[in-house]
Design an enzyme around this catalytic site. Structure first.
Site, PDB file in Angstrom:
ATOM      1  N   THR A 116       4.401 -17.407   1.778  1.00  0.00           N
ATOM      2  CA  THR A 116       4.404 -18.021   3.099  1.00  0.00           C
ATOM      3  C   THR A 116       3.602 -17.194   4.101  1.00  0.00           C
ATOM      4  OG1 THR A 116       5.829 -19.062   4.747  1.00  0.00           O
ATOM      5  CG2 THR A 116       6.497 -16.901   3.951  1.00  0.00           C
ATOM      6  N   VAL A 170       4.473  -3.906 -13.064  1.00  0.00           N
ATOM      7  CA  VAL A 170       3.631  -3.118 -13.969  1.00  0.00           C
ATOM      8  C   VAL A 170       4.260  -1.740 -14.158  1.00  0.00           C
ATOM      9  CG1 VAL A 170       1.322  -2.219 -14.417  1.00  0.00           C
ATOM     10  CG2 VAL A 170       1.597  -4.340 -13.104  1.00  0.00           C
ATOM     11  N   ASN A 222      -5.504  -7.073  -8.677  1.00  0.00           N
ATOM     12  CA  ASN A 222      -5.170  -6.320  -7.468  1.00  0.00           C
ATOM     13  C   ASN A 222      -6.344  -6.096  -6.525  1.00  0.00           C
ATOM     14  OD1 ASN A 222      -2.432  -5.952  -8.072  1.00  0.00           O
ATOM     15  ND2 ASN A 222      -2.862  -4.153  -9.327  1.00  0.00           N
ATOM     16  N   GLU A 279      -4.379   0.700 -11.796  1.00  0.00           N
ATOM     17  CA  GLU A 279      -3.842  -0.632 -11.486  1.00  0.00           C
ATOM     18  C   GLU A 279      -4.464  -1.224 -10.228  1.00  0.00           C
ATOM     19  OE1 GLU A 279       0.451  -0.611 -11.228  1.00  0.00           O
ATOM     20  OE2 GLU A 279       0.579   0.825 -12.873  1.00  0.00           O
ATOM     21  N   PRO A 285       1.389 -11.997 -12.840  1.00  0.00           N
ATOM     22  CA  PRO A 285       1.120 -13.431 -12.908  1.00  0.00           C
ATOM     23  C   PRO A 285      -0.212 -13.749 -12.230  1.00  0.00           C
ATOM     24  CG  PRO A 285       2.774 -12.958 -11.242  1.00  0.00           C
ATOM     25  CD  PRO A 285       2.541 -11.678 -11.980  1.00  0.00           C
ATOM     26  N   HIS A 305       3.723  -6.065  -7.026  1.00  0.00           N
ATOM     27  CA  HIS A 305       2.745  -5.710  -8.048  1.00  0.00           C
ATOM     28  C   HIS A 305       3.055  -4.358  -8.683  1.00  0.00           C
ATOM     29  CE1 HIS A 305      -0.743  -8.692  -7.163  1.00  0.00           C
ATOM     30  NE2 HIS A 305       0.438  -9.235  -6.926  1.00  0.00           N
ATOM     31  N   ASP A 306       3.690  -3.479  -7.931  1.00  0.00           N
ATOM     32  CA  ASP A 306       4.104  -2.209  -8.515  1.00  0.00           C
ATOM     33  C   ASP A 306       5.225  -2.425  -9.530  1.00  0.00           C
ATOM     34  OD1 ASP A 306       4.264   0.635  -8.833  1.00  0.00           O
ATOM     35  OD2 ASP A 306       5.988   0.662  -7.481  1.00  0.00           O
ATOM     36  N   ASP A 346      -0.195 -20.188   3.367  1.00  0.00           N
ATOM     37  CA  ASP A 346       0.689 -21.205   3.933  1.00  0.00           C
ATOM     38  C   ASP A 346       0.044 -21.731   5.204  1.00  0.00           C
ATOM     39  OD1 ASP A 346       2.679 -22.727   5.090  1.00  0.00           O
ATOM     40  OD2 ASP A 346       4.121 -21.096   5.302  1.00  0.00           O
ATOM     41  N   ASP A 372       8.980 -17.242   6.227  1.00  0.00           N
ATOM     42  CA  ASP A 372      10.011 -18.260   6.352  1.00  0.00           C
ATOM     43  C   ASP A 372       9.953 -19.205   5.156  1.00  0.00           C
ATOM     44  OD1 ASP A 372       7.810 -19.927   6.786  1.00  0.00           O
ATOM     45  OD2 ASP A 372       8.093 -20.006   8.963  1.00  0.00           O
ATOM     46  N   ASP A 409       7.552   2.231 -10.004  1.00  0.00           N
ATOM     47  CA  ASP A 409       7.332   3.680 -10.142  1.00  0.00           C
ATOM     48  C   ASP A 409       6.188   4.203  -9.289  1.00  0.00           C
ATOM     49  OD1 ASP A 409       5.179   2.577 -11.473  1.00  0.00           O
ATOM     50  OD2 ASP A 409       5.309   3.905 -13.216  1.00  0.00           O
TER      51      ASP A 409
END
Length: 354
Positions: free
Chosen positions: A200, A76, A100, A94, A169, A72-73, A253, A261, A80
């Site tokens: 997973t 966006v 988030n 953020e 996303p 996620h860093d 999962d 995995d 950084d």
């Protein structure tokens, strides 16, 4: 005359090459290298690993939290460390953007790692690099998957909720949206499917997938791409009124929820994908082929995963004199952090989730 023309041509070529060199560190991650801190902070990776290992021993959910936080860093404003900055009364950062909050967890682990590193090497190692190291260490602990981390990132000083909304996303993305989203970060279709395998481990809040369980369409109450038995199990756990603030969570999962995995891909083939964006990977001939390839070869997926993580870690990095080395990962240097103040209780106390 010919010699003058030749000299001019060589000069122009040299200037063009210099211009490209100035541009490429930001665009493609050049300027990063393995062992970047060998002379200035030789124990940095060991210090971070010790902090992550201690946290993982107390709570294994920090592993998906740190992996997802790094992702996620990077998506966006590039890798950084901007996802680590706290919100203020004047700005929602953020970490508190809907994609988030409450999904990310592990900010306290990064704080502890930064503190340990600062004690050993003052004002030397960026928060962005610490996060990259921690994500690698989390992968090693959860799935024995590890890699050498190119370092040298610098920290950004801007963190906006709107940027997270625009770039991350969503759990309800279809396959075309996923492909386009990852392509905008210079990641291929195959790398998108490979990185999706991080699902997973970790959990999701009911509100991220109840759209698949109730009133799905005019012809079906339940999403037909989900196993009927799995849908019944989920409906028993998640009420139709559940949203992202509902504390109930479900493992992403169901087959091996605590192991990094390739069983995520096996689950997709059995119609056990939890999120719309998970099961959507079977809706395209090319992504479906990648799902099969990863399901059939656990070693191959692990190798592709670490390579994709290295490439992701180079997205739009700040290097050289760009950005800064933050003293406190939650606050930009030079004061109180441009009014960045986190709200009580939104520091990521929940598990890594959607």
């Amino acid at each position: 005359m010919a010699n003058t023309a030749s000299m001019v041509m060589k000069l122009m070529t040299t200037m063009l090459c210099m211009a490209l060199l100035l541009l490429t560190p930001f665009a493609e991650g050049q300027g990063l290298k393995v062992g970047f801190y060998n002379k200035t902070c030789p124990n940095v990776e060991s210090l971070v690993q010790q902090v992550v290992a201690k946290a993982f021993a107390n709570d294994s959910s920090v592993a998906p939290g740190l992996i997802r936080m790094h992702f996620h860093d990077c998506f966006v404003r590039g890798c950084d460390g901007s996802v680590l900055i706290d919100s203020t009364a004047n700005n929602t950062a953020e970490k508190d953007s809907p994609p988030n909050n409450p999904s990310l967890h592990g900010f306290d682990v990064i704080d502890s790692a930064k503190s340990a590193v600062e004690s050993a090497c003052n004002n030397t190692v960026s928060c962005a690099d610490i996060l990259a190291f921690a994500a690698r260490d989390a992968s090693a602990l959860a799935g024995n998957i590890t890699w050498r981390v190119p370092a040298g990132r610098r920290d950004g000083n801007v963190s906006l909720s709107s940027d997270a909304l625009a770039n991350l996303p969503r759990p309800n993305f279809n396959v075309t949206q996923l492909i386009n989203n990852f392509a905008s970060k210079n990641l291929t279709l195959a790398e998108m499917v490979t990185l999706s395998g991080a699902h997973t481990i970790g959990v999701s809040h009911c509100g991220a997938f109840t759209n698949r369980l109730y009133n799905f369409s005019n012809t079906s109450a339940v999403d037909p791409t989900i196993s009927a038995a799995y849908a019944d199990l989920l409906r028993n756990k998640c009420p139709s009124t559940a949203n992202l603030s509902t504390p109930i969570t479900v493992s992403l999962d169901i087959l091996t929820p605590n192991e990094l995995d390739n069983k995520y891909y096996v689950g997709l083939q059995l119609k056990l994908g939890l999120l719309t964006s998970d099961q959507a990977l079977l809706n395209d001939v090319n992504t479906s082929a990648e799902v099969k390839r990863n399901a059939d070869g656990p070693g191959g997926w692990a190798s592709r995963f670490k390579n994709a993580m290295v490439k992701m870690g180079k997205i739009d990095v700040l290097t050289g004199t760009q950005g800064e080395i933050r003293k406190n990962c939650r606050v930009v240097n030079g004061g109180s952090g441009v009014g960045l103040v986190v709200e009580v209780g939104v520091d990521g106390d929940g598990k890594a989730s959607y």
